[in-house]
Design a protein around this motif. Sequence first.
Motif, PDB file in Angstrom:
ATOM      1  N   VAL A  94       9.270  -2.307   0.439  1.00  0.00           N
ATOM      2  CA  VAL A  94       8.577  -1.041   0.703  1.00  0.00           C
ATOM      3  C   VAL A  94       7.104  -1.135   0.320  1.00  0.00           C
ATOM      4  CG1 VAL A  94       8.412   1.365  -0.076  1.00  0.00           C
ATOM      5  CG2 VAL A  94      10.610   0.411   0.597  1.00  0.00           C
ATOM      6  N   VAL A  95       6.803  -1.708  -0.830  1.00  0.00           N
ATOM      7  CA  VAL A  95       5.409  -1.794  -1.278  1.00  0.00           C
ATOM      8  C   VAL A  95       4.599  -2.684  -0.342  1.00  0.00           C
ATOM      9  CG1 VAL A  95       3.921  -2.692  -3.118  1.00  0.00           C
ATOM     10  CG2 VAL A  95       5.871  -1.258  -3.680  1.00  0.00           C
ATOM     11  N   ILE A  96       5.134  -3.829   0.015  1.00  0.00           N
ATOM     12  CA  ILE A  96       4.390  -4.734   0.897  1.00  0.00           C
ATOM     13  C   ILE A  96       4.229  -4.119   2.286  1.00  0.00           C
ATOM     14  CG2 ILE A  96       4.491  -6.968   2.062  1.00  0.00           C
ATOM     15  CD1 ILE A  96       5.515  -8.143  -0.532  1.00  0.00           C
ATOM     16  N   TYR A  97       5.268  -3.480   2.820  1.00  0.00           N
ATOM     17  CA  TYR A  97       5.164  -2.851   4.117  1.00  0.00           C
ATOM     18  C   TYR A  97       4.157  -1.708   4.098  1.00  0.00           C
ATOM     19  CZ  TYR A  97       6.407  -0.631   8.500  1.00  0.00           C
ATOM     20  OH  TYR A  97       6.363  -0.086   9.742  1.00  0.00           O
ATOM     21  N   TYR A  98       4.134  -0.951   3.018  1.00  0.00           N
ATOM     22  CA  TYR A  98       3.203   0.176   2.925  1.00  0.00           C
ATOM     23  C   TYR A  98       1.752  -0.297   2.876  1.00  0.00           C
ATOM     24  CZ  TYR A  98       0.862   4.354   1.198  1.00  0.00           C
ATOM     25  OH  TYR A  98       0.003   5.406   1.041  1.00  0.00           O
ATOM     26  N   PHE A  99       1.463  -1.303   2.052  1.00  0.00           N
ATOM     27  CA  PHE A  99       0.079  -1.735   1.876  1.00  0.00           C
ATOM     28  C   PHE A  99      -0.376  -2.769   2.894  1.00  0.00           C
ATOM     29  CE2 PHE A  99       0.721  -0.336  -2.628  1.00  0.00           C
ATOM     30  CZ  PHE A  99      -0.170   0.711  -2.567  1.00  0.00           C
ATOM     31  N   ALA A 100       0.533  -3.594   3.423  1.00  0.00           N
ATOM     32  CA  ALA A 100       0.114  -4.658   4.335  1.00  0.00           C
ATOM     33  C   ALA A 100       0.431  -4.351   5.789  1.00  0.00           C
ATOM     34  CB  ALA A 100       0.768  -5.969   3.935  1.00  0.00           C
ATOM     35  N   GLY A 101       1.279  -3.365   6.046  1.00  0.00           N
ATOM     36  CA  GLY A 101       1.639  -3.050   7.421  1.00  0.00           C
ATOM     37  C   GLY A 101       2.752  -3.947   7.919  1.00  0.00           C
ATOM     38  N   ALA A 102       3.062  -3.774   9.180  1.00  0.00           N
ATOM     39  CA  ALA A 102       4.143  -4.563   9.767  1.00  0.00           C
ATOM     40  C   ALA A 102       3.698  -5.974   9.859  1.00  0.00           C
ATOM     41  CB  ALA A 102       4.546  -3.993  11.116  1.00  0.00           C
ATOM     42  N   MET A 118       2.794  -9.221  -4.530  1.00  0.00           N
ATOM     43  CA  MET A 118       2.873  -7.792  -4.413  1.00  0.00           C
ATOM     44  C   MET A 118       1.659  -7.148  -5.073  1.00  0.00           C
ATOM     45  SD  MET A 118       6.224  -5.494  -5.109  1.00  0.00           S
ATOM     46  CE  MET A 118       6.037  -5.003  -6.794  1.00  0.00           C
ATOM     47  N   VAL A 119       1.207  -7.701  -6.178  1.00  0.00           N
ATOM     48  CA  VAL A 119       0.024  -7.157  -6.855  1.00  0.00           C
ATOM     49  C   VAL A 119      -1.221  -7.382  -6.000  1.00  0.00           C
ATOM     50  CG1 VAL A 119      -1.451  -7.409  -8.882  1.00  0.00           C
ATOM     51  CG2 VAL A 119       1.022  -7.415  -9.136  1.00  0.00           C
ATOM     52  N   GLY A 120      -1.342  -8.576  -5.429  1.00  0.00           N
ATOM     53  CA  GLY A 120      -2.499  -8.882  -4.580  1.00  0.00           C
ATOM     54  C   GLY A 120      -2.575  -7.981  -3.364  1.00  0.00           C
ATOM     55  N   VAL A 121      -1.446  -7.709  -2.747  1.00  0.00           N
ATOM     56  CA  VAL A 121      -1.417  -6.817  -1.586  1.00  0.00           C
ATOM     57  C   VAL A 121      -1.750  -5.398  -2.016  1.00  0.00           C
ATOM     58  CG1 VAL A 121       0.132  -5.794   0.129  1.00  0.00           C
ATOM     59  CG2 VAL A 121       0.168  -8.230  -0.251  1.00  0.00           C
ATOM     60  N   GLY A 122      -1.288  -4.976  -3.191  1.00  0.00           N
ATOM     61  CA  GLY A 122      -1.601  -3.640  -3.686  1.00  0.00           C
ATOM     62  C   GLY A 122      -3.065  -3.456  -4.007  1.00  0.00           C
ATOM     63  N   ILE A 123      -3.730  -4.534  -4.425  1.00  0.00           N
ATOM     64  CA  ILE A 123      -5.156  -4.431  -4.760  1.00  0.00           C
ATOM     65  C   ILE A 123      -6.016  -4.458  -3.503  1.00  0.00           C
ATOM     66  CG2 ILE A 123      -7.068  -5.660  -5.871  1.00  0.00           C
ATOM     67  CD1 ILE A 123      -5.041  -6.501  -8.042  1.00  0.00           C
ATOM     68  N   THR A 124      -5.743  -5.400  -2.587  1.00  0.00           N
ATOM     69  CA  THR A 124      -6.590  -5.538  -1.395  1.00  0.00           C
ATOM     70  C   THR A 124      -6.263  -4.537  -0.301  1.00  0.00           C
ATOM     71  OG1 THR A 124      -5.117  -7.206  -0.462  1.00  0.00           O
ATOM     72  CG2 THR A 124      -6.954  -7.990  -1.815  1.00  0.00           C
ATOM     73  N   LYS A 125      -5.019  -4.092  -0.214  1.00  0.00           N
ATOM     74  CA  LYS A 125      -4.573  -3.098   0.777  1.00  0.00           C
ATOM     75  C   LYS A 125      -5.025  -3.453   2.200  1.00  0.00           C
ATOM     76  CE  LYS A 125      -4.644   0.673  -2.535  1.00  0.00           C
ATOM     77  NZ  LYS A 125      -5.278   0.190  -3.725  1.00  0.00           N
ATOM     78  N   PRO A 126      -4.609  -4.609   2.723  1.00  0.00           N
ATOM     79  CA  PRO A 126      -5.118  -5.045   4.026  1.00  0.00           C
ATOM     80  C   PRO A 126      -4.672  -4.187   5.204  1.00  0.00           C
ATOM     81  CG  PRO A 126      -3.358  -6.481   3.305  1.00  0.00           C
ATOM     82  CD  PRO A 126      -3.653  -5.551   2.163  1.00  0.00           C
ATOM     83  N   GLY A 127      -3.549  -3.519   5.145  1.00  0.00           N
ATOM     84  CA  GLY A 127      -3.081  -2.750   6.291  1.00  0.00           C
ATOM     85  C   GLY A 127      -2.737  -1.319   5.945  1.00  0.00           C
ATOM     86  N   LEU A 128      -3.431  -0.753   4.973  1.00  0.00           N
ATOM     87  CA  LEU A 128      -3.120   0.606   4.535  1.00  0.00           C
ATOM     88  C   LEU A 128      -3.301   1.585   5.688  1.00  0.00           C
ATOM     89  CD1 LEU A 128      -2.266   2.221   2.053  1.00  0.00           C
ATOM     90  CD2 LEU A 128      -4.668   2.597   1.568  1.00  0.00           C
ATOM     91  N   PHE A 129      -2.383   2.514   5.832  1.00  0.00           N
ATOM     92  CA  PHE A 129      -2.352   3.534   6.884  1.00  0.00           C
ATOM     93  C   PHE A 129      -2.146   2.945   8.280  1.00  0.00           C
ATOM     94  CE2 PHE A 129      -5.202   5.451   3.604  1.00  0.00           C
ATOM     95  CZ  PHE A 129      -4.258   6.325   3.097  1.00  0.00           C
ATOM     96  N   GLN A 130      -1.610   1.734   8.365  1.00  0.00           N
ATOM     97  CA  GLN A 130      -1.282   1.151   9.653  1.00  0.00           C
ATOM     98  C   GLN A 130       0.228   0.984   9.803  1.00  0.00           C
ATOM     99  OE1 GLN A 130      -3.413  -2.479  10.174  1.00  0.00           O
ATOM    100  NE2 GLN A 130      -5.397  -1.543   9.841  1.00  0.00           N
ATOM    101  N   THR A 131       0.993   1.646   8.956  1.00  0.00           N
ATOM    102  CA  THR A 131       2.446   1.541   9.035  1.00  0.00           C
ATOM    103  C   THR A 131       2.992   2.708   9.850  1.00  0.00           C
ATOM    104  OG1 THR A 131       2.667   2.755   6.973  1.00  0.00           O
ATOM    105  CG2 THR A 131       2.643   0.358   6.834  1.00  0.00           C
ATOM    106  N   PHE A 132       4.111   2.473  10.484  1.00  0.00           N
ATOM    107  CA  PHE A 132       4.739   3.481  11.316  1.00  0.00           C
ATOM    108  C   PHE A 132       6.185   3.642  10.892  1.00  0.00           C
ATOM    109  CE2 PHE A 132       1.509   1.301  13.810  1.00  0.00           C
ATOM    110  CZ  PHE A 132       0.682   2.358  14.118  1.00  0.00           C
ATOM    111  N   ALA A 133       6.647   4.881  10.825  1.00  0.00           N
ATOM    112  CA  ALA A 133       8.031   5.126  10.438  1.00  0.00           C
ATOM    113  C   ALA A 133       8.988   4.724  11.552  1.00  0.00           C
ATOM    114  CB  ALA A 133       8.232   6.596  10.090  1.00  0.00           C
TER     115      ALA A 133
END
Length: 87
Positions: free
Chosen positions: A79-87, A1-16
């Motif tokens: 929620v954190v992983i979905y937000y930062f890494a996307g689907a 979870m920390v690694g995904v939060g730092i690298t943010k591989p899919g930030l802003f690619q999530t859909f509600a």
Amino acid sequence: MVGVGITKPGLFQTFAVGNPVTHATLTTGTLGLMQIIVAYSGHIAFFGFISELRDPRTFRKALFLLQGLSVAFYITVGVVIYYFAGA
């Protein structure tokens, strides 16, 4: 979870709201149900612990606290992983 939060591989690619599942089968439905059951299957051992408590009346409080924290951590990590890494 920390690694995904730092690298943010899919930030802003999530859909509600995504595409609805139109091809659900018995297999996919059973798989979804089994994932939920297996996630909480280790908790069957709780009842063995009640006999080892000094005051068995505290078991109910401990059980609710543990289950509440468990569900909160499942939701937080998801929620954190979905937000930062996307689907």
